[in-house]
Design a protein around this motif. Structure first.
Motif, PDB file in Angstrom:
ATOM      1  N   GLY A 526       0.785  -1.225   0.000  1.00  0.00           N
ATOM      2  CA  GLY A 526       0.000   0.000   0.000  1.00  0.00           C
ATOM      3  C   GLY A 526       0.813   1.268   0.000  1.00  0.00           C
ATOM      4  O   GLY A 526       0.250   2.372   0.004  1.00  0.00           O
ATOM      5  N   SER A 527       2.135   1.141  -0.002  1.00  0.00           N
ATOM      6  CA  SER A 527       3.007   2.324   0.028  1.00  0.00           C
ATOM      7  C   SER A 527       3.513   2.660  -1.366  1.00  0.00           C
ATOM      8  O   SER A 527       3.965   1.776  -2.102  1.00  0.00           O
ATOM      9  N   VAL A 528       3.416   3.929  -1.704  1.00  0.00           N
ATOM     10  CA  VAL A 528       3.929   4.432  -2.980  1.00  0.00           C
ATOM     11  C   VAL A 528       4.855   5.602  -2.687  1.00  0.00           C
ATOM     12  O   VAL A 528       4.488   6.516  -1.932  1.00  0.00           O
ATOM     13  N   VAL A 529       6.049   5.574  -3.256  1.00  0.00           N
ATOM     14  CA  VAL A 529       7.024   6.648  -3.057  1.00  0.00           C
ATOM     15  C   VAL A 529       7.573   7.092  -4.396  1.00  0.00           C
ATOM     16  O   VAL A 529       7.490   6.357  -5.391  1.00  0.00           O
ATOM     17  N   ASP A 530       8.091   8.310  -4.436  1.00  0.00           N
ATOM     18  CA  ASP A 530       8.826   8.721  -5.628  1.00  0.00           C
ATOM     19  C   ASP A 530      10.256   9.083  -5.251  1.00  0.00           C
ATOM     20  O   ASP A 530      10.527   9.513  -4.136  1.00  0.00           O
ATOM     21  N   TRP A 531      11.152   8.817  -6.178  1.00  0.00           N
ATOM     22  CA  TRP A 531      12.549   9.218  -6.030  1.00  0.00           C
ATOM     23  C   TRP A 531      12.782  10.392  -6.977  1.00  0.00           C
ATOM     24  O   TRP A 531      12.653  10.255  -8.193  1.00  0.00           O
ATOM     25  N   VAL A 532      13.099  11.540  -6.435  1.00  0.00           N
ATOM     26  CA  VAL A 532      13.406  12.709  -7.251  1.00  0.00           C
ATOM     27  C   VAL A 532      14.855  12.601  -7.705  1.00  0.00           C
ATOM     28  O   VAL A 532      15.761  12.440  -6.880  1.00  0.00           O
ATOM     29  N   MET A 533      15.066  12.677  -9.016  1.00  0.00           N
ATOM     30  CA  MET A 533      16.375  12.421  -9.606  1.00  0.00           C
ATOM     31  C   MET A 533      17.083  13.720  -9.990  1.00  0.00           C
ATOM     32  O   MET A 533      16.451  14.719 -10.327  1.00  0.00           O
ATOM     33  N   ASN A 534      18.412  13.673  -9.957  1.00  0.00           N
ATOM     34  CA  ASN A 534      19.248  14.802 -10.350  1.00  0.00           C
ATOM     35  C   ASN A 534      20.558  14.271 -10.904  1.00  0.00           C
ATOM     36  O   ASN A 534      21.262  13.529 -10.215  1.00  0.00           O
ATOM     37  N   ASN A 535      20.850  14.606 -12.164  1.00  0.00           N
ATOM     38  CA  ASN A 535      22.091  14.148 -12.806  1.00  0.00           C
ATOM     39  C   ASN A 535      22.228  12.640 -12.777  1.00  0.00           C
ATOM     40  O   ASN A 535      23.321  12.099 -12.582  1.00  0.00           O
ATOM     41  N   GLY A 536      21.101  11.935 -12.942  1.00  0.00           N
ATOM     42  CA  GLY A 536      21.135  10.490 -13.065  1.00  0.00           C
ATOM     43  C   GLY A 536      21.174   9.729 -11.765  1.00  0.00           C
ATOM     44  O   GLY A 536      21.235   8.496 -11.771  1.00  0.00           O
ATOM     45  N   VAL A 537      21.139  10.421 -10.628  1.00  0.00           N
ATOM     46  CA  VAL A 537      21.186   9.742  -9.339  1.00  0.00           C
ATOM     47  C   VAL A 537      20.049  10.222  -8.446  1.00  0.00           C
ATOM     48  O   VAL A 537      19.461  11.278  -8.664  1.00  0.00           O
ATOM     49  N   TYR A 538      19.762   9.416  -7.417  1.00  0.00           N
ATOM     50  CA  TYR A 538      18.730   9.755  -6.448  1.00  0.00           C
ATOM     51  C   TYR A 538      19.127  11.007  -5.678  1.00  0.00           C
ATOM     52  O   TYR A 538      20.249  11.116  -5.204  1.00  0.00           O
ATOM     53  N   GLN A 539      18.193  11.974  -5.572  1.00  0.00           N
ATOM     54  CA  GLN A 539      18.473  13.199  -4.831  1.00  0.00           C
ATOM     55  C   GLN A 539      17.655  13.277  -3.547  1.00  0.00           C
ATOM     56  O   GLN A 539      18.152  13.633  -2.495  1.00  0.00           O
ATOM     57  N   SER A 540      16.362  12.930  -3.637  1.00  0.00           N
ATOM     58  CA  SER A 540      15.491  12.961  -2.471  1.00  0.00           C
ATOM     59  C   SER A 540      14.262  12.120  -2.777  1.00  0.00           C
ATOM     60  O   SER A 540      14.082  11.649  -3.906  1.00  0.00           O
ATOM     61  N   GLY A 541      13.419  11.927  -1.760  1.00  0.00           N
ATOM     62  CA  GLY A 541      12.242  11.099  -1.962  1.00  0.00           C
ATOM     63  C   GLY A 541      11.035  11.617  -1.216  1.00  0.00           C
ATOM     64  O   GLY A 541      11.157  12.399  -0.268  1.00  0.00           O
ATOM     65  N   ASN A 542       9.850  11.183  -1.660  1.00  0.00           N
ATOM     66  CA  ASN A 542       8.594  11.557  -1.026  1.00  0.00           C
ATOM     67  C   ASN A 542       7.700  10.330  -0.882  1.00  0.00           C
ATOM     68  O   ASN A 542       7.582   9.531  -1.822  1.00  0.00           O
ATOM     69  N   VAL A 543       7.110  10.175   0.267  1.00  0.00           N
ATOM     70  CA  VAL A 543       6.087   9.149   0.455  1.00  0.00           C
ATOM     71  C   VAL A 543       4.761   9.734  -0.017  1.00  0.00           C
ATOM     72  O   VAL A 543       4.261  10.698   0.555  1.00  0.00           O
TER      73      VAL A 543
END
Length: 697
Positions: A526-543
């Motif tokens: 039931g959990s959905v998250v996004d990974w915010v990307m920058n220059n091809g790598v993970y920068q931050s995330g949000n639930v």
């Protein structure tokens, strides 16, 4: 030559103040980016902050902020590559030229600029031809002996000269004139009735062979003055105006209309009302037969002549700023829907291509770009605007310009475009082997083997994770997720995004923040998250949620046309979308509760209108849902004869700006070329792909 665009200062999704262009439509409104050499922070405001936009010889001159946070003279052709600061200007202040009040005159542009005199520099009268070499101060040291400089403002072209407000050696603000040369620049002195501290002429308007303006008299009152532009004897105040405030009419926003001048002036009660004048005392009066205005004064401003009338900003009976119209004899408020409860607050009204564009405040309290045809029903916000700030694009200094080449919006990025040519390509996997097919005009053109060593890995998506305009593949092996950075259709480098995603599945990619770089969407129960990307790598995330049990993320797409990807989910026969804002859930819509037996199999802009639609399949039947503002508006049956075929991807395979559909049946792969939301034609890409499966294109 008629103007072919409107340029303005606007705010993007990163809250940077930048240069924008519009053709008067939402889809034709866009940021001109990226522009090299602009201020990147950290002190707000960040960005180019363009101001004083002035059309000149097929280009636009303006004041902008460079990387050193200096205000310089810039020029643009309407494209990012053609936008630059004019550097190396002789005599300019080292902390910035700070050009303001740009005014075209005799194939040059006059302006107020800061020179390199001792101390902070003096504000003088400058001239430019649009090049650094052709930019110089007319009189060294600001032109006067005071500590500020000539400081010219309110530059107004009149006959063969330019009148302006300037500061003399005593620091008094007087009426000056220039022919565009040092020798032809002088103050008109000895004006009878002017304040001893300076006439301080402002709000100049040319009417017939005279110039009307706001000036200060010997009593210190701001009144209505007139000048012939050459002599003190030809300059005088219009005194004894009936109904004027005894402490000064204080005329502002002087605007020529139908052989007279409309303006905001103070009446005997001290209220700011709508006035008109023909340049004489007896021909100056307040327009009083106006109902619905604020009891303390209509306070009209932003007068704009349009279609035989004048649109303006005025206060309603609640004291809220609204859009009004006048024919010069009366005035009325336009009833406009979708505005803020505090008023539309229109400003920067600009006539362009048969309409008037302006900044307005909508029902959500956002400063947006609006358009009107002069009626309430014909007034609406232009929305959605791609890459606009979550708090509104906040258009400022809207200026109709004539450019040598009409600026056009950047093309929408094609998904799975591994070469960056604007055409989607196809990614296939067979065990440990991954290949791409480079597409051209809807058919296979060539291919590349990306790897033969991906055993255990699954291609789970593609996206532009670098923000470069080139799509990159995303792969997962248990808890490990990696991306492959692509260059001209082949693998260039890779990044390990995580080794700790056990239990999570990559379920989508998309630009969830609207910044031009694609992000990654994952789901675990039931959990959905996004990974915010920058220059091809993970920068931050949000639930995004922890309460999606029973729901499956089945796609991403820009369902509002805002430039930000949204999320579509399905639970049995119910399909919903999540409208995203800056990487987080903002709102949602139930698209249907009657899709039992149907499966969402893709998203794409099948009508080519800038908004993504939703694709569904039920056995041999394939349909698309045409979306608008995040909601279903209509549908099309694309085929009832697709039994045995599965929709395996969508993309713009012929590079025409419209998404197409990819289907597979065993070893056969075909594409459907789409037009206006309907099937237009098809191509068999191969009949020899047995053992291969199209991988998330």
């Amino acid at each position: 030559m008629l103007p072919n665009a409107v340029l303005f200062e606007g705010t993007n999704t990163s809250n940077q103040i930048s240069l924008w262009a519009t053709n008067g439509t939402a889809s034709g409104t866009f940021e001109i980016a990226p522009i090299a050499g602009t201020y990147a922070g950290p002190t707000a405001p960040i960005g180019l902050s363009p101001a004083n936009l002035t059309s000149f010889n097929g280009e636009v001159l303006f004041e902008g902020v460079n990387t050193n946070r200096q205000f310089g003279l810039w020029v643009t052709s309407g494209v990012a590559a053609g936008t630059a600061e004019l550097t190396g200007i002789v005599g300019a202040n080292s902390s910035g030229l700070s050009p303001t009040h740009l005014t075209v005159f005799n194939n040059e542009v006059l302006f107020n600029g800061k020179d390199n005199s001792t101390g902070p520099g003096l504000l003088g009268l400058w001239v430019t031809t649009g090049t650094a070499a052709g930019t110089q101060e007319l009189v060294a040291g600001g032109g006067t002996s005071n500590s500020v400089g000539l400081n010219p403002t309110d530059l107004t072209v009149f006959n063969n000269e330019v009148l302006f407000n300037g500061e003399d050696g005593a620091g008094h603000l007087g009426l000056w004139m220039t022919t565009g040369t040092a020798a032809g620049t002088s103050e008109i002195t000895g004006i009878t009735g002017a304040a001893t501290t300076g006439l301080d002429p402002t709000n100049m308007a040319v009417l017939n062979n005279e110039v009307l303006f706001n000036g200060v008299d010997t009593s210190g009152h701001a009144g209505l003055w007139v000048t012939n532009g050459t002599t003190a004897a030809g300059t005088q105040e219009l005194t004894g105006i009936t109904g004027a405030d005894p402490s000064g009419l204080d005329p502002t926003n002087l605007t020529v209309f139908d052989g007279e001048v409309l303006f905001s002036g103070r009446d005997a009660s001290g209220h700011a009302g709508l006035w008109e004048t023909n340049g004489t005392v007896v021909g100056t009066h307040e327009i009083t037969n106006i109902s619905g205005g604020d009891a303390s004064g209509l306070a009209p401003s932003d007068f704009t002549v349009y279609a035989g009338e004048v649109l303006f900003r005025g206060l309603d009976s609640n004291g809220h700023p609204q859009l009004w119209v006048t024919d010069g004899t009366s005035a009325q408020e336009l009833t406009v829907s979708g505005t803020s409860s505090l008023g539309l607050s229109p400003s920067d009204l600009t006539v362009y291509n048969g309409q008037v564009l302006f900044q307005g405040l909508d029902a959500n309290g956002l400063l947006g770009l609006w358009t009107t045809n002069g009626t309430g029903a014909g007034t609406q916000e232009l929305t959605p605007i791609s890459n606009a700030s979550p708090i509104g694009v906040a258009p400022f200094d809207l200026t109709a310009v004539t450019l040598a080449t009409t600026p056009t919006p950047p093309p929408k990025k094609a998904p799975s475009d591994f070469t960056g040519d604007g055409t989607s390509d196809v990614l296939l996997q067979n065990g440990g082997t991954v290949v791409d097919w480079l597409m051209n005009n809807g058919v296979y053109q060539s291919g590349n083997v990306l790897t033969t060593a991906a055993t255990g890995w699954d291609v789970v998506g593609t996206g532009d994770f670098m923000g470069s305009g080139v799509s990159d593949p995303l792969l997962q092996n248990g808890g490990t997720v990696v991306d492959w950075i692509m260059n001209n259709g082949v693998y260039q480098s890779g990044n390990v995004l995580t080794t700790a995603a056990t239990g999570w599945n990559v379920v989508g990619t998309g630009d969830l923040t609207g910044n031009g770089t694609d992000d990654v969407l994952l789901q675990n129960g039931g959990s959905v998250v996004d990974w915010v990307m920058n220059n091809g790598v993970y920068q931050s995330g949000n639930v995004l949620t922890t309460a999606a049990t029973g729901w499956d993320v089945v796609g991403t797409g820009d369902f509002t046309g805002s430039g930000t990807s949204d999320v579509v989910l399905q639970n049995g026969g119910t399909v919903v979308d999540w409208i995203m804002n800056n990487g987080a859930y903002q709102s949602g819509n139930v698209l249907t509760t009657g899709a039992a037996g149907w499966k969402v199999v893709g998203t794409g802009d099948f009508s080519g209108n800038g908004t993504d639609d939703v694709l569904l399949q039920n056995g041999g039947t394939v349909v698309d849902w045409v979306m608008q503002n995040g909601k279903y508006v209509s549908g099309n049956v694309l085929s009832t004869n697709a039994a045995g075929f599965n929709v395996v991807g969508t993309g713009d395979y012929n590079g025409d700006g419209t998404s197409d559909i990819l289907l597979q049946n065993g070893g056969t792969v075909v594409d459907w070329i789409m037009k206006d939301g309907q099937y237009a034609s098809g191509n068999v890409l191969t009949t020899a792909a047995s053992g291969w499966h199209v991988a998330h294109t």
